[in-house]
Design a protein around this motif. Structure first.
Motif, PDB file in Angstrom:
ATOM      1  N   GLY A 123      -0.516  12.165   9.970  1.00  0.00           N
ATOM      2  CA  GLY A 123      -1.593  12.972  10.559  1.00  0.00           C
ATOM      3  C   GLY A 123      -2.442  13.591   9.462  1.00  0.00           C
ATOM      4  N   GLU A 124      -2.546  14.921   9.482  1.00  0.00           N
ATOM      5  CA  GLU A 124      -3.329  15.663   8.495  1.00  0.00           C
ATOM      6  C   GLU A 124      -2.631  15.699   7.136  1.00  0.00           C
ATOM      7  OE1 GLU A 124      -5.587  19.097   9.428  1.00  0.00           O
ATOM      8  OE2 GLU A 124      -6.687  17.280   9.988  1.00  0.00           O
ATOM      9  N   TRP A 125      -1.340  15.394   7.139  1.00  0.00           N
ATOM     10  CA  TRP A 125      -0.524  15.570   5.942  1.00  0.00           C
ATOM     11  C   TRP A 125      -0.439  14.289   5.118  1.00  0.00           C
ATOM     12  CZ3 TRP A 125       1.825  20.294   4.795  1.00  0.00           C
ATOM     13  CH2 TRP A 125       1.706  21.253   5.812  1.00  0.00           C
ATOM     14  N   SER A 126      -0.286  14.481   3.818  1.00  0.00           N
ATOM     15  CA  SER A 126      -0.015  13.352   2.933  1.00  0.00           C
ATOM     16  C   SER A 126       1.381  13.537   2.365  1.00  0.00           C
ATOM     17  CB  SER A 126      -1.003  13.324   1.775  1.00  0.00           C
ATOM     18  OG  SER A 126      -2.299  13.157   2.277  1.00  0.00           O
ATOM     19  N   LEU A 127       2.131  12.456   2.375  1.00  0.00           N
ATOM     20  CA  LEU A 127       3.490  12.507   1.843  1.00  0.00           C
ATOM     21  C   LEU A 127       3.579  11.600   0.628  1.00  0.00           C
ATOM     22  CD1 LEU A 127       6.627  13.168   2.263  1.00  0.00           C
ATOM     23  CD2 LEU A 127       6.695  10.961   3.412  1.00  0.00           C
ATOM     24  N   ALA A 128       4.061  12.140  -0.478  1.00  0.00           N
ATOM     25  CA  ALA A 128       4.310  11.340  -1.671  1.00  0.00           C
ATOM     26  C   ALA A 128       5.746  11.616  -2.091  1.00  0.00           C
ATOM     27  CB  ALA A 128       3.346  11.719  -2.786  1.00  0.00           C
ATOM     28  N   ALA A 129       6.547  10.571  -2.168  1.00  0.00           N
ATOM     29  CA  ALA A 129       7.946  10.771  -2.530  1.00  0.00           C
ATOM     30  C   ALA A 129       8.317   9.792  -3.618  1.00  0.00           C
ATOM     31  CB  ALA A 129       8.835  10.570  -1.309  1.00  0.00           C
ATOM     32  N   ASN A 130       9.264  10.168  -4.452  1.00  0.00           N
ATOM     33  CA  ASN A 130       9.784   9.193  -5.406  1.00  0.00           C
ATOM     34  C   ASN A 130      11.246   9.448  -5.715  1.00  0.00           C
ATOM     35  OD1 ASN A 130       8.692  11.487  -7.042  1.00  0.00           O
ATOM     36  ND2 ASN A 130       9.542  10.297  -8.710  1.00  0.00           N
ATOM     37  N   GLU A 184       0.804  -1.224   0.000  1.00  0.00           N
ATOM     38  CA  GLU A 184       0.000   0.000   0.000  1.00  0.00           C
ATOM     39  C   GLU A 184       0.841   1.279   0.000  1.00  0.00           C
ATOM     40  OE1 GLU A 184       0.256  -2.142   2.500  1.00  0.00           O
ATOM     41  OE2 GLU A 184      -0.114  -1.228   4.469  1.00  0.00           O
ATOM     42  N   HIS A 185       2.118   1.183   0.325  1.00  0.00           N
ATOM     43  CA  HIS A 185       2.964   2.372   0.356  1.00  0.00           C
ATOM     44  C   HIS A 185       3.902   2.492  -0.841  1.00  0.00           C
ATOM     45  CE1 HIS A 185       1.579   3.411   4.315  1.00  0.00           C
ATOM     46  NE2 HIS A 185       1.985   2.268   4.824  1.00  0.00           N
ATOM     47  N   LYS A 210      -5.242  10.096  -2.215  1.00  0.00           N
ATOM     48  CA  LYS A 210      -4.133  10.233  -1.267  1.00  0.00           C
ATOM     49  C   LYS A 210      -4.058   9.057  -0.308  1.00  0.00           C
ATOM     50  CE  LYS A 210      -3.775  15.238  -1.430  1.00  0.00           C
ATOM     51  NZ  LYS A 210      -3.855  16.479  -0.642  1.00  0.00           N
ATOM     52  N   ALA A 211      -5.170   8.399  -0.071  1.00  0.00           N
ATOM     53  CA  ALA A 211      -5.179   7.189   0.754  1.00  0.00           C
ATOM     54  C   ALA A 211      -5.629   6.047  -0.143  1.00  0.00           C
ATOM     55  CB  ALA A 211      -6.116   7.351   1.939  1.00  0.00           C
ATOM     56  N   LYS A 212      -4.894   4.970  -0.117  1.00  0.00           N
ATOM     57  CA  LYS A 212      -5.215   3.846  -0.998  1.00  0.00           C
ATOM     58  C   LYS A 212      -5.665   2.612  -0.234  1.00  0.00           C
ATOM     59  CE  LYS A 212      -2.380   5.730  -4.600  1.00  0.00           C
ATOM     60  NZ  LYS A 212      -1.035   6.038  -5.020  1.00  0.00           N
TER      61      LYS A 212
END
Lengths: 365, 138
Positions: free
Chosen positions: A171-178, A116-117, B47-49
């Motif tokens: 928390g409230e934040w979404s992190l997307a990294a690549n 999932e990550h 944003k959530a999967k």
């Protein structure tokens, strides 16, 4: 021996076939039909450039004093084959007016969700240097006619390689990294060949290693990026040398901040390309927009400035824009934009000063 | 009398509007997770999967031209249809997300969710049945 390899192939082929029969194939796409012209411009007399508005550097979308529809119009189709269990194959074909609509594979890659990550992708992708780099062709996805031309002056915009993506919540934040590694060897680079050197130019970016971190919450988004590469170049078949070497290093740093307050929004970007023997190429962009019902008027400023010890009179230009996006349909937007370009360099003048108008329709399907 | 009629009509319109607009977010009966407004927003914005229990989410939506869809996007995601599409075209054409699967009717959504413990969707409250579980009303 032969028999065994035949069995191997047969097994592989039947596997492929069974996978193919399970795949759910989806088509989607985007189109832009744009027109524009230069209202007035200086051109660059000492380089024999007539009054020109270079709306798009990598593709060399240049408008002149007559109305034209080909420079920025394009048609893109994406084919997504979902093979289940997190495996997808994706290709994107884009035909551009600037290239007589002959379609090219801009993207062709496999994507696999490890869990999932984590997701791993391999193949041909768009190089995610600037914020708008990887959806540069999808006009519907942003407010302007085009991503600010002064900023998006990259010569290489695809790479062949491997990309590892990570997504999580904090928390409230979404992190997307690549993180990605790759290479691109462009045998006939359009920007350098047609526009700058006037001779066939082969541009190679190799040993590319880059990363992007995107941190967002409700109304705020920030994006940070770094990429390094080794540059090699052949102009008219001749190897370019830099300080006695046939390659040089480039490093790209960028940050973008977007804020959305329901009706008002701010988009900003600040980048630096540190390129050996060319100094620092600094690009900045700021946009302010306001939404009311289906209308989004905006003002934008973007600039590019080249500085460095070896650079006396480097590239130096900026654009002030004002425009309107009108979402007249669920999947289509009409846009009109006025651009005023100031080109402040003599030796590295690109297209001179200009004032131009462009309008068009962007849609997705 | 005239005034009274007009007021009645106005009230009637307001009520009918309200009834048309109310939307329920639904999941499979087996899904025991707590799903709040924040998670719903993250799921529909790609944003959530996964659900809190770790299973991958299968997202359903009604088509864009339906009033319930517009209402849901505005209320739950704070986005107009074109903002929503613009946002998703950025993800879909850059390999960062897969848009929700579109189904034509509320009945289709309910039958898909009834069959799949990983599914999430939304329908008008008047279409909700006991085959699915409501996690949030908008």
């Amino acid at each position: 021996m032969k028999c065994i390899s035949f069995i191997k192939y047969a097994t592989a082929a039947s596997c492929l076939m069974s996978v193919a029969s399970q795949a759910e194939i989806n088509f989607s796409g985007f189109t832009s039909v744009n027109a524009g012209k230069v209202l007035s411009g200086t051109g660059v007399e000492h380089y024999n450039v007539p009054p020109t508005f270079l709306a798009d550097y990598p593709i060399v979308s240049a408008y002149n004093e007559e109305w034209a529809m080909t420079p920025e119009s394009l048609f893109g189709i994406q084919i997504t084959a979902d093979l289940n269990d997190g495996l997808t194959a994706i290709a994107q074909l884009v035909g551009r007016g600037a290239e007589d609509y002959s379609p090219e594979f801009e993207w062709a890659y496999l994507s696999y969700d490890i869990n999932e990550h984590w997701t791993v992708q391999a193949g041909r992708k768009r190089l995610p240097l600037f914020y708008y780099s990887d959806f540069y062709d999808v006009g519907y996805a942003y407010v302007w006619m085009r991503a600010p031309a002064d900023n998006y002056t990259w010569q290489i915009f695809n790479y062949n390689g491997i990309n590892l993506m990570y997504n999580t919540d904090v928390g409230e934040w979404s992190l997307a990294a690549n993180m990605y590694v790759g290479k691109e060897d462009d045998k006939e680079n359009k920007l350098l060949g047609n526009f700058f050197f006037g001779d066939q130019t082969r541009e190679i970016w190799k040993d590319m290693l880059g990363g992007v971190v995107n941190l967002s919450k409700d109304w705020f988004e920030s994006r940070f990026t770094y990429m390094q590469y080794t540059n090699q170049r052949y102009v008219g078949g001749e190897k370019t040398m830099w300080g006695g070497l046939d390659s040089r290093k480039g490093k790209f740093f960028g940050a973008a901040f977007n804020m959305d307050f329901d009706d008002w929004f701010i988009l900003s970007e600040i980048n630096r390309l540190d390129l050996e023997f060319d100094g620092n190429l600094d690009t900045n962009m700021l946009t302010l927009g306001y939404r009311f019902s289906a209308y989004t008027p905006y003002v934008a400023y973007s600039s590019m400035k080249q500085k460095g010890d070896d650079v006396m009179d480097g590239e130096n230009h900026n654009t002030t824009s004002i425009g309107l996006r009108w979402d007249f349909h669920d999947s289509a937007a009409f846009k009109v934009q006025y651009d005023k370009v100031k080109d402040n360099s003599h030796d590295f003048a690109v297209a001179g000063d200009s004032k131009s108008i462009s309008f068009g329709i962007d849609l997705v399907f | 009398m005239n005034y009274f009629n007009k007021i009645l009509v106005v009230i009637g319109l307001m009520l009918s509007n309200y009834a048309v607009a109310d939307v329920a977010v639904i999941v499979n009966l087996e899904n025991g997770d707590t799903i709040d407004a924040n998670l719903i927003k993250k799921i529909y914005l790609g944003k959530a999967k996964v659900f809190p229990n770790g299973t991958k989410v299968k997202v359903y939506t009604l088509s864009s031209n339906q009033e319930d869809t517009k209402y849901f996007r505005q209320k739950a995601l704070k986005k107009s249809n074109s903002q929503f599409k613009s946002y998703w075209s950025k993800l879909a054409f850059t390999g960062k997300g897969t848009p929700a699967t579109k189904l034509d009717t509320a009945a289709d959504i309910i039958s898909a969710i009834k069959k799949d413990p990983k599914a999430i969707g939304f329908v008008n409250v008047k279409d909700v049945s006991s085959d699915v579980k409501v996690v949030k009303n908008y």
